[in-house]
Design an enzyme around this catalytic site. Structure first.
Site, PDB file in Angstrom:
ATOM      1  CG  ASP A   8      -1.732   1.195   1.419  1.00  0.00           C
ATOM      2  OD1 ASP A   8      -2.380   1.615   0.447  1.00  0.00           O
ATOM      3  OD2 ASP A   8      -1.730   1.760   2.529  1.00  0.00           O
ATOM      4  CG  ASP A  10      -1.994   7.438   0.482  1.00  0.00           C
ATOM      5  OD1 ASP A  10      -1.966   8.666   0.520  1.00  0.00           O
ATOM      6  OD2 ASP A  10      -2.048   6.786  -0.579  1.00  0.00           O
ATOM      7  CG  ASP A 161      -2.095   2.159   6.589  1.00  0.00           C
ATOM      8  OD1 ASP A 161      -2.296   1.904   5.389  1.00  0.00           O
ATOM      9  OD2 ASP A 161      -2.576   3.156   7.167  1.00  0.00           O
TER      10      ASP A 161
END
Length: 212
Positions: A8, A10, A161
């Site tokens: 990922d 961001d 995250d």
């Protein structure tokens, strides 16, 4: 043996929260709508620009979305540092023969622009949100990244995250390492079923899922 890691963007590779909050709040303020504190954006982000603006504004508006995208296109490199240890850790992984990809719900052009700015040519594949492709947690972008890299799900690990990242990884048939330092935190990642957790990016260089 792990041959590829899919990341990922961001909250995993780069701390984009301040930049996203600044740009959304600017659009909201221009429209006479209430703005939000930085911490609120930890829950707003993760599902693409459309849902980000819907959550921030409280309703969907194509004009607000277009204004945000235009503004963020111009400023997405500002207030967007990589997390500590990313460059060194990515280079260690590359040195061990592991191929790298980014799969994100950020609009594709912005994802490419930001990833290349921060990390040069370290990533073999960069896939952001594009018309005609479903966003994560649908696994289609991950499957496309694997096909491009020439690897199977059994040879990959996803790193992210949020619960969206865990769901994406599992839908594609691979384990997920959850980044507790990112936007959503340890509790969400555990609840989502992350297969392992790290508390800094550098910990990836010795994670058991990568180097069992």
């Amino acid at each position: 043996m792990v041959k590829a890691i899919l990341f990922d963007l961001d909250g995993t590779l780069a701390d984009t929260l301040q930049a996203l909050a600044n740009n959304v709040n600017a659009v909201l303020a221009e429209a006479g709508l209430p703005v939000h504190p930085l911490e609120a954006y930890r829950r707003f982000v993760g599902n693409g620009a459309k849902l980000l603006m819907e959550r921030a504004a409280g309703y969907h508006d194509d004009i607000l979305l277009a204004r945000f995208l235009e503004r963020y296109d111009r400023t997405c490199l500002e207030d967007t540092p990589p997390y500590d240890g990313t460059i060194e850790t990515l280079d260690r992984l590359i040195g061990q023969g592991i191929r790298l990809a980014v799969v994100t719900n950020k609009p594709h052009a912005q994802a490419v622009k930001l990833t290349r700015h921060l990390f040069g040519d370290r990533f073999n594949v960069i896939l952001g949100s594009q018309p005609g492709y479903p966003r994560k947690p649908h696994p289609e972008a991950v499957l496309l990244a694997m096909q491009t890299l020439g690897v199977t799900a059994q040879e990959c690990v996803f790193v992210g995250d949020s619960d969206v990242d865990v769901q994406t990884a599992h839908a594609a048939g691979m384990p997920c390492i959850g980044c507790c330092y990112g936007f959503r935190g340890e509790e969400e990642l555990k609840k989502a079923g992350a297969d392992a957790l790290v508390y800094s990016f550098a910990e990836l260089a010795k994670n058991r899922l990568l180097f069992a």
